[in-house]
Design an enzyme around this catalytic site. Sequence first.
Site, PDB file in Angstrom:
ATOM      1  N   ASP A 112       0.829  -1.207   0.000  1.00 53.51           N
ATOM      2  CA  ASP A 112       0.000   0.000   0.000  1.00 53.51           C
ATOM      3  C   ASP A 112       0.867   1.261   0.000  1.00 53.51           C
ATOM      4  O   ASP A 112       2.077   1.201   0.277  1.00 53.51           O
ATOM      5  CB  ASP A 112      -0.912  -0.040   1.237  1.00 53.51           C
ATOM      6  CG  ASP A 112      -2.258   0.627   0.998  1.00 53.51           C
ATOM      7  OD1 ASP A 112      -2.359   1.453   0.087  1.00 53.51           O
ATOM      8  OD2 ASP A 112      -3.210   0.317   1.749  1.00 53.51           O
ATOM      9  N   ASP A 166     -10.586   1.841  -3.828  1.00 52.61           N
ATOM     10  CA  ASP A 166     -11.190   1.509  -2.537  1.00 52.61           C
ATOM     11  C   ASP A 166     -12.708   1.487  -2.636  1.00 52.61           C
ATOM     12  O   ASP A 166     -13.386   1.075  -1.693  1.00 52.61           O
ATOM     13  CB  ASP A 166     -10.771   2.531  -1.478  1.00 52.61           C
ATOM     14  CG  ASP A 166      -9.453   2.142  -0.837  1.00 52.61           C
ATOM     15  OD1 ASP A 166      -8.969   1.024  -1.088  1.00 52.61           O
ATOM     16  OD2 ASP A 166      -8.901   2.977  -0.090  1.00 52.61           O
TER      17      ASP A 166
HETATM   18  C1  DGJ Z   1      -5.948   1.741   1.661  1.00 53.55           C
HETATM   19  C2  DGJ Z   1      -6.268   0.552   0.834  1.00 53.55           C
HETATM   20  O1  DGJ Z   1      -6.680   0.940  -0.428  1.00 53.55           O
HETATM   21  C3  DGJ Z   1      -7.306  -0.300   1.547  1.00 53.55           C
HETATM   22  O2  DGJ Z   1      -7.683  -1.362   0.741  1.00 53.55           O
HETATM   23  C4  DGJ Z   1      -6.741  -0.765   2.840  1.00 53.55           C
HETATM   24  O3  DGJ Z   1      -5.672  -1.629   2.620  1.00 53.55           O
HETATM   25  C5  DGJ Z   1      -6.307   0.433   3.671  1.00 53.55           C
HETATM   26  N1  DGJ Z   1      -5.441   1.312   2.939  1.00 53.55           N
HETATM   27  C6  DGJ Z   1      -5.608  -0.004   4.919  1.00 53.55           C
HETATM   28  O4  DGJ Z   1      -5.131   1.036   5.641  1.00 53.55           O
END
Ligand code: DGJ
Length: 752
Positions: A475, A541
């Site tokens: 991430d 997301d």
């Molecule tokens: C952002 C990501 O896009 C999510 O899927 C998740 O992993 C969160 N971060 C976790 O903090």
Amino acid sequence: MSPHRIPTDHPVLAPRPGATHRLHLTASDVSVVLDVTEGRAPAIAHWGAALGELGADGLDAVCDGAVDVVPQNAVDVPVRIGIIPQQSDGWIGRPGLSGSRSDGSGWAPRLVTESVTLDGAPMAAAHAETGAATARFALADAALGLALGLEVELLPSGLLRMRATLTNTAESPYALAELTLTVPVPAEAEELLDFAGRWAKERTPQRSAFTVGTHLRENRRGRTGADAAHVLHAGRPGLGFRRGEVWGVHTAFSGNHRHLAEQINTGRRVLGGGELLLPGELQLASGEEYAGPWLYATYGEGLDAVASRFHRHLRSRSRHVDTRRPVTLNVWEAVYFDHDLTRLTDLADRAAALGVERFVLDDGWFGSRRDDTSGLGDWVVSDEVWPEGLGPLIDHVRGLGMEFGLWFEPEMVNEDSEVARAHPEWIMATSPERMPLESRHQQVLNLSIPSAQAHVRDQMMAILDRYEIGYLKWDHNRDLLEAATRETGRAAVHEQTLATYALMDELKAAHPGLEIESCSSGGARVDLEVLEHTDRVWVSDCIDPLDRQQMNRWTSQLIPLELMGSHIASGRSHTTGRLHTLAFRGLSALFGHLGIEWDLAQATAAELDELREWITLYKEHRELLFTGDLVRADRGSSPLWMYGVVAPDQAEALFALTAVGRSSESQHERLRFSGLDARARYRIRPLLTGERPTGLALPPWWQRAEEEDGLLLPGAVLSTSGLAAPLIDPEQGVLFSLTREPVTSDAAAADR
Ligand code: DGJ
């Protein structure tokens, strides 16, 4: 002033010392003609539709025929638009190479070509004609102390890519400001299409006219960006998925970068791209070199054709993923930071029972990370939430036959973390006193500092060495603002980006088979270079299937379905609050690398049964989905979208019809299943998995198909004349499977 003829003995037309080399590269219906006339910097005389075999005469004709007339009030020779455009060639637009010495000199290069190689062999003859190949040009401006290696490669997919490496051959340092590569596009390319977007709404298309000036998409986020240009296209007005010539470029870099479309007042147009360097970021010492990113260039009739070149290229790589992409469960929307062994083993049991093949533990397993304010950067399993380590969960998951995956955010820290307290100098900032604004309570860890990178690597490696982990979700949740090495103040986004790639490679080398997912606040790191180091992108997301219809559709303009993380979430979207049927969620997730992101303990028995059906359907079709050609239908402004995948041999296809809104018209355009063999016969079967869509009113052909075992129809009817569309309520959809009927011996004899 009238246009004038240049006398042939004019000094600018006098023979130059360098050799003339002209190359014709052609692959997959694309031709590229590269021209080095009398040692000038290479220019593209043609990039587009295949030219067939040219021979030396034909090749000369292409290059000479591309030389412009001299207009009024312009330089006295035809302007030459090189791959690296230069003022010394008469180009008045954005120069390809910008930089200078400390005394202000050296900013206007006159690069000339000193030698050319084709697939590694020196090019002795003036002409060469070949299929997919790599040409390398050694350029120099000896007086300015600059040498530049330019690599131009036409890939078997017909995708063109180019990159340049600049070396400072003088004694004094050279401050490099910009190295941008360009490709010419014809005046018919009057319309631009590229992308914008934001968190949870990535890759929204935007169209504009290609007018005089520069359409400049600069990115200073230090990551590819939710609003990345993605692919910058120029094409014929009204270009669609299946129609209109289109030329497009993609800058393959995950740090700061640019895409541009520029037209000068002569009407000449280029597309281009390169890395965006911050002031002072690249000072080349004597003998030092800078390697720029790949600029990919794609051409075709319609957006599907240009996308398919990217897809075919990615699929042809030896490191490309297997077509049996495992059904993945990611726990983020199920538990967020609430890590509890009992709850997670229960979730794993439920997942395995449905046929899930990979289980990914997301954020919150390490250090003091109980929410997003603390602990980021401390890659040590938390005793507080995992008193016995991750072993019990991983053993359980693996015991159920699933692979285990784990979340990291290696380039980031919370200020409230052990690592930030121990090494404040590792935080990116322009000085010890000036901390950048926090974003999601976090700062950026400077991986270009070797000790910082080694620290992160060692902590990650310790976890990977200790546990059986097959997959990392990598991430990156903030933009890089004022991103410098804190002790010197020097901008370090370039080095940070390369250090990240290197870290990914090192982990993979030490753990063969390890897959990495590129995630960045959802889908803010989707580019072709990150995909040289990773194996999947998290598209967004936002898992709301209506928004995903748009985001998946356009993400696939660059990358094939098997690389796009596509999950089924709970009925009410955590991002938009909208409610959708499982049928629409399942159908929308199917055209991608399928996953689940839902607290299955909250799902009803009926929902679990239906979810199992979607997983089974995905497994039945993943080979087709991940080898087939993507087809997106042009349906004007109709909210009834149609897209699918056709097997390379056209023997089968899977199509989706989705209603993304309500129409102001009461009937819809016919359905046309493009990409099928018009001469074959196909059996079409509507597939209704789960709850039947509401508002579904069937045309007669469909009713017959439901009564019988599908309907056998000529490919020409399906692909060209089309079938009446149903009526269907918004945010609903259906699938169609199409299988080609084997040719009977009677039919084959009749054909003969
Ligand atoms: C952002 C990501 O896009 C999510 O899927 C998740 O992993 C969160 N971060 C976790 O903090």
